[in-house]
Design a protein around this motif. Sequence first.
Motif, short mmCIF file in Angstrom:
data_model
loop_
_atom_site.label_atom_id
_atom_site.label_comp_id
_atom_site.label_asym_id
_atom_site.label_seq_id
_atom_site.Cartn_x
_atom_site.Cartn_y
_atom_site.Cartn_z
N GLU A 51 -12.72 -48.28 94.98
CA GLU A 51 -12.91 -47.19 95.90
C GLU A 51 -12.00 -46.06 95.31
OE1 GLU A 51 -11.63 -48.33 99.85
OE2 GLU A 51 -12.99 -50.14 99.97
N ARG A 52 -11.32 -46.49 94.36
CA ARG A 52 -10.45 -45.28 93.76
C ARG A 52 -10.61 -44.90 92.48
NH1 ARG A 52 -6.31 -43.10 96.40
NH2 ARG A 52 -6.87 -41.58 94.58
N VAL A 53 -11.07 -45.93 91.76
CA VAL A 53 -11.44 -45.75 90.07
C VAL A 53 -12.99 -46.38 90.05
CG1 VAL A 53 -8.94 -46.12 89.72
CG2 VAL A 53 -10.40 -48.24 89.64
N ASP A 54 -13.27 -45.86 88.99
CA ASP A 54 -14.44 -46.13 88.55
C ASP A 54 -14.77 -47.52 87.79
OD1 ASP A 54 -17.23 -46.03 87.81
OD2 ASP A 54 -17.05 -44.73 85.79
N VAL A 55 -15.22 -48.44 88.39
CA VAL A 55 -15.32 -49.87 88.20
C VAL A 55 -16.76 -50.39 88.75
CG1 VAL A 55 -14.49 -52.23 88.19
CG2 VAL A 55 -12.92 -50.09 88.47
N ASP A 56 -17.40 -50.83 87.65
CA ASP A 56 -18.74 -51.54 88.11
C ASP A 56 -18.33 -52.85 88.91
OD1 ASP A 56 -20.24 -49.85 86.90
OD2 ASP A 56 -20.02 -50.99 84.95
N VAL A 57 -19.13 -52.79 90.27
CA VAL A 57 -18.97 -53.98 91.13
C VAL A 57 -20.19 -54.75 91.07
CG1 VAL A 57 -18.47 -54.67 93.37
CG2 VAL A 57 -17.33 -52.67 92.71
N PRO A 58 -20.11 -56.13 90.65
CA PRO A 58 -21.24 -56.89 90.78
C PRO A 58 -21.84 -56.73 92.28
CG PRO A 58 -19.28 -57.78 89.79
CD PRO A 58 -18.81 -56.85 90.17
N GLN A 95 -15.42 -65.05 95.65
CA GLN A 95 -14.89 -63.95 96.83
C GLN A 95 -13.97 -63.26 96.78
OE1 GLN A 95 -15.48 -66.67 100.27
NE2 GLN A 95 -17.63 -66.03 100.28
N LEU A 96 -12.77 -63.95 96.36
CA LEU A 96 -11.47 -63.26 96.26
C LEU A 96 -11.65 -62.26 95.31
CD1 LEU A 96 -9.10 -66.15 96.70
CD2 LEU A 96 -9.49 -64.44 98.23
N LEU A 97 -12.22 -62.67 94.06
CA LEU A 97 -12.10 -61.72 92.89
C LEU A 97 -13.12 -60.50 93.16
CD1 LEU A 97 -12.34 -64.32 89.92
CD2 LEU A 97 -10.38 -62.84 90.50
N HIS A 98 -14.34 -60.94 93.66
CA HIS A 98 -15.21 -59.77 93.95
C HIS A 98 -14.62 -58.48 94.94
CE1 HIS A 98 -18.70 -57.71 96.12
NE2 HIS A 98 -19.33 -58.19 95.04
N ASP A 99 -13.97 -59.08 96.13
CA ASP A 99 -13.40 -57.97 96.80
C ASP A 99 -12.24 -57.33 96.51
OD1 ASP A 99 -15.18 -59.34 98.72
OD2 ASP A 99 -13.85 -60.39 100.01
N SER A 100 -11.50 -57.97 95.66
CA SER A 100 -10.36 -57.30 94.72
C SER A 100 -11.01 -56.10 94.21
CB SER A 100 -9.42 -58.12 94.09
OG SER A 100 -8.99 -59.38 94.78
N ILE A 101 -12.17 -56.35 93.41
CA ILE A 101 -12.74 -55.41 92.29
C ILE A 101 -13.37 -54.26 93.35
CG2 ILE A 101 -14.34 -54.86 90.86
CD1 ILE A 101 -14.28 -57.77 89.64
N ALA A 102 -13.88 -54.58 94.43
CA ALA A 102 -14.72 -53.64 95.25
C ALA A 102 -13.36 -52.84 95.90
CB ALA A 102 -15.43 -54.46 96.18
N SER A 103 -12.52 -53.28 96.23
CA SER A 103 -11.44 -52.42 96.70
C SER A 103 -10.81 -51.29 95.89
CB SER A 103 -10.23 -53.26 97.18
OG SER A 103 -9.23 -52.43 97.59
N LEU A 104 -10.48 -51.98 94.53
CA LEU A 104 -9.89 -50.95 93.49
C LEU A 104 -11.06 -49.86 93.06
CD1 LEU A 104 -8.22 -53.45 91.33
CD2 LEU A 104 -7.26 -51.88 92.76
#
Length: 405
Positions: free
Chosen positions: A393-400, A382-391
Amino acid sequence: MAIVGARHHRSLIRSNRLRWTIDQIGPPREPQAPSPDRRKGQRHMLGKAIHSAVFVASLLVTSVAGAQDDKAELSVIVEAWRNAPHGDYHSPSFTHWNAEGEVPTQCAACHSELGFVDFLGADGSVTGVVDAPAAINSPIGCASCHTSAAHDLDTVSFPSGESVGSLGPSAVCTVCHQGRASTDTVSGRIENLDEDEVDPDLSFVNVHDGVAAATMHGAQVRGGYQYLGRDYVGRFEHVPSASTCTACHDPHSTEVATETCLSCHRGVDTIEAIRTRHHDFDGDGDTAEGIHGEIETLRDRLGEAISDYAAIVAEAPIGYSTEAFPYFFADTNGDGAIDADEAAFPNRYQGWTLRLLKAAYNHQFAHNDPGAYVHNPGYVLQLLHDSIASLAERVDVDVPLVRRD
């Protein structure tokens, strides 16, 4: 050697075997030289003398319950401790302060046996605090855990201010294996700041090494950075036979009896291959890999997202090193790696925004518990997922797509 359960948290040594025991333990390995300063050298020698006295006293007063029936088995226990991290006289955990000649009070509880005895109040002092700097080259030995104060300890406070009770034999482990920061620590640094504005006054918040207890208790103690509006799992309740530190870790060698895990988790050869969750958390399409692999892939993906965000939003390339404090440094040559000359404190990363700081904290939290996939996989996912999801919002990252099952 068989798994040692809670019954072995009592004394392992009968008082009428004291002389033999001390003979078997013998002198400590030759420590690194302390500071040449005379006063510090005298303090060091006094500390070693007190250390020996506390050790002998603890053996004399400790309960005889759970004592070993033969000298050979006790010798195995002593040797296991001497070869384990807690007994390593040469470890930086116990030698880092040699030049100063003493371990400072804020570090002594976990980096000097005398400091731990002081923290527990086993020396007659106030419990829960360290009253004075402690001796160097004093690893965590018998006197740390085999005292009445250690046996009676059942409730431990965490950096968040939360306390956890009914810990039993896990309490002494929890004192030091909880990290030194929390959601609350990070939140205290970032109040009233814009999420994506670089603030020169911000610096990395390091959770410190050894956060297994914080991982295990999850949301209850807020060891990772927990994003507002998101829910997080609490303590990971394993089966009753594997619900304490010493149910899985031998208390003297600290090794894990993996054969016990594999007796229930069939069809795999290593504990890293154990699944425990059934979704594709890292989004790579592989639902057969162990949950360890899911966590590692997510952490790597978070590292990439941190690099992208730092370069694009903060406009200051960042790199990560596991070998040097404070771990995040300016990537001066832009090659995506931190070279030896870059991993120096003057080159520490200083382009922090709130969003970046939160994500970097969780990246370090996940790294500092290599056993998170056993201690509480759901919480770290959960910590890792939410950290990726937050970033993202500003950069192009695939969120599982899957955050938890």
